[in-house]
Design a protein around this motif. Structure first.
Motif, PDB file in Angstrom:
ATOM      1  N   UNK A 171       0.799  -1.218   0.000  1.00  0.00           N
ATOM      2  CA  UNK A 171       0.000   0.000   0.000  1.00  0.00           C
ATOM      3  C   UNK A 171       0.838   1.277   0.000  1.00  0.00           C
ATOM      4  N   UNK A 172       0.143   2.392  -0.278  1.00  0.00           N
ATOM      5  CA  UNK A 172       0.643   3.755  -0.117  1.00  0.00           C
ATOM      6  C   UNK A 172       1.935   4.044  -0.885  1.00  0.00           C
ATOM      7  N   UNK A 173       1.989   3.603  -2.119  1.00  0.00           N
ATOM      8  CA  UNK A 173       3.141   3.923  -2.965  1.00  0.00           C
ATOM      9  C   UNK A 173       2.917   5.321  -3.523  1.00  0.00           C
ATOM     10  N   UNK A 174       3.886   6.200  -3.305  1.00  0.00           N
ATOM     11  CA  UNK A 174       3.715   7.610  -3.679  1.00  0.00           C
ATOM     12  C   UNK A 174       4.725   8.108  -4.701  1.00  0.00           C
ATOM     13  N   UNK A 175       5.817   7.372  -4.917  1.00  0.00           N
ATOM     14  CA  UNK A 175       6.847   7.820  -5.859  1.00  0.00           C
ATOM     15  C   UNK A 175       7.377   6.636  -6.656  1.00  0.00           C
ATOM     16  N   UNK A 176       8.056   6.958  -7.754  1.00  0.00           N
ATOM     17  CA  UNK A 176       8.706   5.906  -8.540  1.00  0.00           C
ATOM     18  C   UNK A 176       9.776   5.205  -7.707  1.00  0.00           C
ATOM     19  N   UNK A 177      10.445   5.944  -6.830  1.00  0.00           N
ATOM     20  CA  UNK A 177      11.465   5.326  -5.963  1.00  0.00           C
ATOM     21  C   UNK A 177      10.823   4.308  -5.021  1.00  0.00           C
ATOM     22  N   UNK A 178       9.633   4.614  -4.486  1.00  0.00           N
ATOM     23  CA  UNK A 178       8.913   3.648  -3.647  1.00  0.00           C
ATOM     24  C   UNK A 178       8.632   2.375  -4.440  1.00  0.00           C
ATOM     25  N   UNK A 179       8.144   2.540  -5.668  1.00  0.00           N
ATOM     26  CA  UNK A 179       7.796   1.391  -6.506  1.00  0.00           C
ATOM     27  C   UNK A 179       9.038   0.571  -6.847  1.00  0.00           C
ATOM     28  N   UNK A 180      10.133   1.248  -7.168  1.00  0.00           N
ATOM     29  CA  UNK A 180      11.376   0.544  -7.498  1.00  0.00           C
ATOM     30  C   UNK A 180      11.886  -0.251  -6.295  1.00  0.00           C
TER      31      UNK A 180
ATOM     32  N   UNK B  14       0.856  -5.041 -11.249  1.00  0.00           N
ATOM     33  CA  UNK B  14      -0.520  -4.595 -11.060  1.00  0.00           C
ATOM     34  C   UNK B  14      -0.548  -3.412 -10.097  1.00  0.00           C
ATOM     35  N   UNK B  15      -1.584  -2.596 -10.251  1.00  0.00           N
ATOM     36  CA  UNK B  15      -1.839  -1.496  -9.331  1.00  0.00           C
ATOM     37  C   UNK B  15      -3.279  -1.615  -8.851  1.00  0.00           C
TER      38      UNK B  15
ATOM     39  N   UNK C 150      -9.591   7.996 -10.050  1.00  0.00           N
ATOM     40  CA  UNK C 150      -9.488   6.550 -10.290  1.00  0.00           C
ATOM     41  C   UNK C 150      -9.243   6.268 -11.762  1.00  0.00           C
ATOM     42  N   UNK C 151      -9.964   6.972 -12.624  1.00  0.00           N
ATOM     43  CA  UNK C 151      -9.785   6.791 -14.073  1.00  0.00           C
ATOM     44  C   UNK C 151      -8.357   7.144 -14.496  1.00  0.00           C
ATOM     45  N   UNK C 152      -7.816   8.173 -13.897  1.00  0.00           N
ATOM     46  CA  UNK C 152      -6.444   8.588 -14.238  1.00  0.00           C
ATOM     47  C   UNK C 152      -5.435   7.488 -13.893  1.00  0.00           C
ATOM     48  N   UNK C 153      -5.622   6.832 -12.766  1.00  0.00           N
ATOM     49  CA  UNK C 153      -4.725   5.741 -12.374  1.00  0.00           C
ATOM     50  C   UNK C 153      -4.888   4.558 -13.325  1.00  0.00           C
ATOM     51  N   UNK C 154      -6.126   4.223 -13.669  1.00  0.00           N
ATOM     52  CA  UNK C 154      -6.375   3.126 -14.606  1.00  0.00           C
ATOM     53  C   UNK C 154      -5.712   3.430 -15.952  1.00  0.00           C
ATOM     54  N   UNK C 155      -5.869   4.652 -16.446  1.00  0.00           N
ATOM     55  CA  UNK C 155      -5.278   5.035 -17.730  1.00  0.00           C
ATOM     56  C   UNK C 155      -3.751   4.954 -17.689  1.00  0.00           C
ATOM     57  N   UNK C 156      -3.148   5.394 -16.595  1.00  0.00           N
ATOM     58  CA  UNK C 156      -1.689   5.321 -16.464  1.00  0.00           C
ATOM     59  C   UNK C 156      -1.232   3.866 -16.432  1.00  0.00           C
ATOM     60  N   UNK C 157      -1.990   3.023 -15.771  1.00  0.00           N
ATOM     61  CA  UNK C 157      -1.642   1.598 -15.718  1.00  0.00           C
ATOM     62  C   UNK C 157      -1.701   0.987 -17.114  1.00  0.00           C
TER      63      UNK C 157
ATOM     64  N   UNK D  38       5.468   3.357 -14.595  1.00  0.00           N
ATOM     65  CA  UNK D  38       6.490   3.108 -15.616  1.00  0.00           C
ATOM     66  C   UNK D  38       7.666   2.308 -15.060  1.00  0.00           C
ATOM     67  N   UNK D  39       7.691   2.071 -13.748  1.00  0.00           N
ATOM     68  CA  UNK D  39       8.785   1.310 -13.130  1.00  0.00           C
ATOM     69  C   UNK D  39       8.713  -0.143 -13.605  1.00  0.00           C
TER      70      UNK D  39
END
Length: 189
Positions: free
Chosen positions: A24-33, A98-99, A123-130, A92-93
């Motif tokens: 949970x609570x991923x806020x940056x690309x560094x968190x995801x990496x 999945x998100x 929510x739509x913005x997150x789906x579109x980015x995914x 993009x990481x």
């Protein structure tokens, strides 16, 4: 398995035999990496390998590492304004499979009501980015209507309802049924 936060929890649940992790609570690309690195062995990450951990039964290590890295599911949650603002970079990481949108925390972070137009747009913005990054989009859905709306937008990983909601509904139904047993004098038959 959903862990409480990033860090050593990621490798711990995988070492215990989980097939994947939801962070949970991923806020940056560094968190995801960091999540990806903790979930995968070298050369794709820095998860540790030890006897009896992560399903390794003592066979050839190179084959185990390749199979484990390819087979582990790495899912993250975006559920804050900061995560929303960074969704494109986060998704993009490489290695994020999945998100899952955390709708209640996202609404709270945005200062809007769940189900509002602003909430739906986020929510739509997150789906579109995914979808743009070949990541499976998903969400916790509080109703079938939520699931239908998000599925129409492209979401494929849906968690509909939850144990607390199911328990509350069943309890209310049981109470209502018990209340209907009262006679006009207020005693139970």
């Amino acid at each position: 398995m959903r862990v409480p936060e990033t860090g050593s929890y990621v490798s711990r649940v995988l070492d215990a035999g989980a097939a994947g992790v939801l962070v949970p609570r991923i806020e940056t690309a560094a968190d995801a990496a960091d999540v990806v690195a903790r979930a995968r062995y070298a050369p794709d990450g820095y998860r540790g390998l030890g006897p009896g951990r992560g399903g390794w039964k003592g066979g050839p290590i190179p084959e185990h590492l390749v199979a484990s890295n390819a087979g582990v599911l790495v899912a993250i949650q975006i559920e804050t304004r900061r995560g929303l603002d960074n969704a494109d970079a986060i998704l993009a990481v490489p290695g994020i499979d999945a998100v899952v949108i955390g709708p209640a925390d996202l609404a709270a972070s945005l200062g809007v009501a769940m189900g509002s137009d602003e909430h739906a747009a986020a929510s739509d913005r997150i789906v579109e980015a995914a979808l743009a990054n070949d990541v499976a989009p998903g969400a916790f859905c509080m109703s079938v209507a939520d699931a239908e709306r998000l599925t129409a937008r492209g979401a494929r990983l849906l968690i509909v309802g939850g144990d607390g909601l199911f328990l509350a509904k069943a309890s209310a139904e049981a109470w209502s049924a018990a209340e209907s047993l009262k006679t006009s004098a207020g005693a139970v038959r």
